[in-house]
Motif scaffolding. Sequence first.
Motif, PDB file in Angstrom:
ATOM      1  N   MET A   1      49.049  40.101  35.414  1.00  0.00           N
ATOM      2  CA  MET A   1      48.618  40.087  36.820  1.00  0.00           C
ATOM      3  C   MET A   1      49.847  39.907  37.707  1.00  0.00           C
ATOM      4  SD  MET A   1      45.788  37.646  38.609  1.00  0.00           S
ATOM      5  CE  MET A   1      44.530  38.171  37.473  1.00  0.00           C
ATOM      6  N   SER A   2      50.001  40.764  38.724  1.00  0.00           N
ATOM      7  CA  SER A   2      51.184  40.717  39.569  1.00  0.00           C
ATOM      8  C   SER A   2      51.145  39.516  40.497  1.00  0.00           C
ATOM      9  CB  SER A   2      51.285  42.012  40.391  1.00  0.00           C
ATOM     10  OG  SER A   2      50.201  42.074  41.309  1.00  0.00           O
ATOM     11  N   ASP A   3      52.342  39.175  41.051  1.00  0.00           N
ATOM     12  CA  ASP A   3      52.428  38.043  41.970  1.00  0.00           C
ATOM     13  C   ASP A   3      51.626  38.295  43.234  1.00  0.00           C
ATOM     14  OD1 ASP A   3      54.055  36.837  40.157  1.00  0.00           O
ATOM     15  OD2 ASP A   3      55.931  37.467  41.117  1.00  0.00           O
ATOM     16  N   ASN A   4      51.625  39.580  43.711  1.00  0.00           N
ATOM     17  CA  ASN A   4      50.888  39.908  44.937  1.00  0.00           C
ATOM     18  C   ASN A   4      49.392  39.723  44.740  1.00  0.00           C
ATOM     19  OD1 ASN A   4      53.232  40.559  46.276  1.00  0.00           O
ATOM     20  ND2 ASN A   4      53.126  42.755  45.717  1.00  0.00           N
ATOM     21  N   LEU A   5      48.885  40.136  43.558  1.00  0.00           N
ATOM     22  CA  LEU A   5      47.457  39.991  43.302  1.00  0.00           C
ATOM     23  C   LEU A   5      47.069  38.527  43.196  1.00  0.00           C
ATOM     24  CD1 LEU A   5      44.791  41.345  42.834  1.00  0.00           C
ATOM     25  CD2 LEU A   5      45.367  41.595  40.406  1.00  0.00           C
ATOM     26  N   GLN A   6      47.914  37.735  42.537  1.00  0.00           N
ATOM     27  CA  GLN A   6      47.646  36.307  42.447  1.00  0.00           C
ATOM     28  C   GLN A   6      47.610  35.682  43.839  1.00  0.00           C
ATOM     29  OE1 GLN A   6      50.668  34.839  39.844  1.00  0.00           O
ATOM     30  NE2 GLN A   6      49.369  35.036  38.027  1.00  0.00           N
ATOM     31  N   LYS A   7      48.519  36.112  44.696  1.00  0.00           N
ATOM     32  CA  LYS A   7      48.584  35.564  46.053  1.00  0.00           C
ATOM     33  C   LYS A   7      47.326  35.945  46.836  1.00  0.00           C
ATOM     34  CE  LYS A   7      52.680  35.648  47.634  1.00  0.00           C
ATOM     35  NZ  LYS A   7      53.956  36.125  48.189  1.00  0.00           N
ATOM     36  N   ASP A   8      46.860  37.214  46.617  1.00  0.00           N
ATOM     37  CA  ASP A   8      45.653  37.661  47.312  1.00  0.00           C
ATOM     38  C   ASP A   8      44.438  36.855  46.892  1.00  0.00           C
ATOM     39  OD1 ASP A   8      47.077  39.530  48.673  1.00  0.00           O
ATOM     40  OD2 ASP A   8      46.631  41.177  47.283  1.00  0.00           O
ATOM     41  N   GLN A  10      44.375  33.879  45.808  1.00  0.00           N
ATOM     42  CA  GLN A  10      44.452  32.505  46.279  1.00  0.00           C
ATOM     43  C   GLN A  10      44.084  32.386  47.760  1.00  0.00           C
ATOM     44  OE1 GLN A  10      48.450  31.427  45.296  1.00  0.00           O
ATOM     45  NE2 GLN A  10      48.042  31.265  43.094  1.00  0.00           N
ATOM     46  N   GLN A  11      44.122  33.522  48.510  1.00  0.00           N
ATOM     47  CA  GLN A  11      43.764  33.495  49.922  1.00  0.00           C
ATOM     48  C   GLN A  11      42.240  33.375  50.069  1.00  0.00           C
ATOM     49  OE1 GLN A  11      45.365  37.114  51.509  1.00  0.00           O
ATOM     50  NE2 GLN A  11      47.488  36.396  51.459  1.00  0.00           N
ATOM     51  N   GLN A  53      20.072  45.368  41.012  1.00  0.00           N
ATOM     52  CA  GLN A  53      20.326  46.113  39.777  1.00  0.00           C
ATOM     53  C   GLN A  53      21.487  47.092  39.899  1.00  0.00           C
ATOM     54  OE1 GLN A  53      16.639  48.013  38.705  1.00  0.00           O
ATOM     55  NE2 GLN A  53      15.511  46.089  38.448  1.00  0.00           N
ATOM     56  N   THR A  54      21.709  47.632  41.062  1.00  0.00           N
ATOM     57  CA  THR A  54      22.682  48.731  41.203  1.00  0.00           C
ATOM     58  C   THR A  54      23.955  48.336  41.948  1.00  0.00           C
ATOM     59  OG1 THR A  54      21.597  49.489  43.244  1.00  0.00           O
ATOM     60  CG2 THR A  54      20.865  50.455  41.141  1.00  0.00           C
ATOM     61  N   HIS A  55      23.982  47.153  42.545  1.00  0.00           N
ATOM     62  CA  HIS A  55      25.173  46.737  43.294  1.00  0.00           C
ATOM     63  C   HIS A  55      25.830  45.554  42.570  1.00  0.00           C
ATOM     64  CE1 HIS A  55      24.541  48.817  47.373  1.00  0.00           C
ATOM     65  NE2 HIS A  55      23.691  49.363  46.503  1.00  0.00           N
ATOM     66  N   PRO A  56      26.867  45.804  41.785  1.00  0.00           N
ATOM     67  CA  PRO A  56      27.526  44.706  41.057  1.00  0.00           C
ATOM     68  C   PRO A  56      28.256  43.762  42.013  1.00  0.00           C
ATOM     69  CG  PRO A  56      28.734  46.757  40.760  1.00  0.00           C
ATOM     70  CD  PRO A  56      27.477  47.113  41.477  1.00  0.00           C
ATOM     71  N   LEU A  57      28.060  42.445  41.783  1.00  0.00           N
ATOM     72  CA  LEU A  57      28.699  41.423  42.607  1.00  0.00           C
ATOM     73  C   LEU A  57      29.802  40.726  41.802  1.00  0.00           C
ATOM     74  CD1 LEU A  57      25.490  39.812  44.158  1.00  0.00           C
ATOM     75  CD2 LEU A  57      26.999  41.530  45.194  1.00  0.00           C
ATOM     76  N   THR A  58      30.896  40.408  42.482  1.00  0.00           N
ATOM     77  CA  THR A  58      32.004  39.684  41.852  1.00  0.00           C
ATOM     78  C   THR A  58      32.371  38.492  42.718  1.00  0.00           C
ATOM     79  OG1 THR A  58      33.785  40.874  43.001  1.00  0.00           O
ATOM     80  CG2 THR A  58      32.907  41.891  40.989  1.00  0.00           C
ATOM     81  N   GLU A  59      33.270  37.691  42.180  1.00  0.00           N
ATOM     82  CA  GLU A  59      33.804  36.606  43.002  1.00  0.00           C
ATOM     83  C   GLU A  59      34.529  37.206  44.199  1.00  0.00           C
ATOM     84  OE1 GLU A  59      33.266  33.301  42.529  1.00  0.00           O
ATOM     85  OE2 GLU A  59      31.877  34.074  41.005  1.00  0.00           O
ATOM     86  N   PRO A  60      34.606  36.476  45.316  1.00  0.00           N
ATOM     87  CA  PRO A  60      35.235  37.030  46.527  1.00  0.00           C
ATOM     88  C   PRO A  60      36.631  37.554  46.243  1.00  0.00           C
ATOM     89  CG  PRO A  60      34.176  34.942  47.005  1.00  0.00           C
ATOM     90  CD  PRO A  60      34.136  35.094  45.526  1.00  0.00           C
ATOM     91  N   MET A  61      36.900  38.777  46.680  1.00  0.00           N
ATOM     92  CA  MET A  61      38.214  39.383  46.471  1.00  0.00           C
ATOM     93  C   MET A  61      38.489  40.354  47.600  1.00  0.00           C
ATOM     94  SD  MET A  61      37.254  42.100  43.430  1.00  0.00           S
ATOM     95  CE  MET A  61      38.766  43.024  43.645  1.00  0.00           C
TER      96      MET A  61
END
Length: 507
Positions: A1-8, A10-11, A53-61
């Motif tokens: 995982m890149s540093d930029n993605l980790q930073k995103d 964490q926001q 059923q058709t809209h997958p949910l993820t943690e906030p990103m």
Amino acid sequence: MSDNLQKDLQQVVLCDMCIDEDRKPARKTCMKCEISMCIQHLQAHLTTPVLLQTHPLTEPMPICGTTKCPQHGKLLEYYCLDDMTCVCVSCAIEDQHRLHNMKTFATAHKELMEKLGAEQQALKVKTDDENVSLEKWEISEREKLGCSSVRLIEAVTNLRDVALTSVQSSVSARMVSIKTSKNSIQAAQKEKDTFRFLQMYSQVHQDVEKAKATDLRKGLEPGSDRDKLTEEIRQDGEKLLDHAYQFWGSLLTLVDPENHQMLIATDSDMIFDPQIFAPGMSLSEDKRRVFYNSWMGQCSATLLICSIKSVTNFERWVINLSEDYDWTIGLCDKESAKNLKNGNVYGLCCKGDQLSVLTTEYDDCSDTSIPQKKKPCRISSKTITCRGDNEDEDIPRPETVEVLWNLAASSLSFFSRNGQHQKEEILTIKMSLNKSDMVAFVQLGKEIVQNGSYWPHQQWQCSCGQVYNRNNYEYNSGMCHFSHQNKCSCGAIIGEACITKLICELV
């Protein structure tokens, strides 16, 4: 995982549906809608069956175009375990991933988490084991290096003490003459009577001259004692060099084991089995050495390298080869041992100072009922070179070759051995055949296809250029016939001197 993605990650991700003045933190992100929602605006996705059923949910990103396939523009819904990447339904069904191991995100997440847990445990066990083995390794290596260094120091000390003790005794004996001359001079100086002084002067003069001729820096006096000690020091010196070489080799093996493995002798059960043997060739009683007598004809032999043990997945042999004759070593079919040009051959060939690789290439054949071994084939040869400073250069001709046959990997490797510890890879051949009925062979000198017990006429060329044809045990040139001891017009003995040479040996 890149540093930029980790930073995103964490926001704090805010709800995209709230009014700008009062945006609340998001609880979930819809990958299909590509929006993040707070708990209030999320209710519709949680209570509507179709959306659930058709809209997958993820943690906030943060949404930055990563939820859809760049190729098809569709939602990423599956994970390819083979390529370790997220794919859409079109990728999974139609494109390069259609035959791969596909999982839904939830299943892939669960399986990969379990895999990481198992790998973490395995690494923990390995770390614990290696901590123990590292201690054992360090103790073992210190003991080996310690033994080598102790033997080397003892050899140096013994050699020094023997030389110093012997020379010291010789110098002490020479010091006697100097002391004698000093005593003679002092006695003459004390003598007051002129007649007595003159009578003793002759002896005093001899003592003085003898002392003047004495050289304390000279070694032992010539004689049997010096010769005996010189031979003893020479022998001890050779042992010292052996100990130094072993210690040096141990250090090289420790630092660079890949290229400096200690040379291990070929198994004693491996022997030569002659298939073609010219009249001038002979075999030692233990069948591990091949000799050649030039008077009996030209050098030509093909021998199998056999073992009384059953073939394992890993075979190894080491051969010393004469620098005066061409050779080929490798693997062949038993049926083609007497004619290498018409069979399956993989090997290393040396002609003059040039090395080449021999491989078997099979012609394309659509008939699948024909075994590969029976398909039309040809032996190809390619010169082996290494990259020099400005251009490709020929690899130096090796005198000792180590061969490793890995049946499991279908590979045949050749190494040049220089001394007890130095090892350099020449090449590795990937074989299309991996049959245990292939056998190791060595071909020496010129290859001749034997026809029954008949051997073709052979020639010998004198250094003056005159050519003689050999038939059985005599030579002829034109109408003249010569025996082995006859001389050429230039004075050279026809057929050269009768010398038996060792040209090949299993070590």
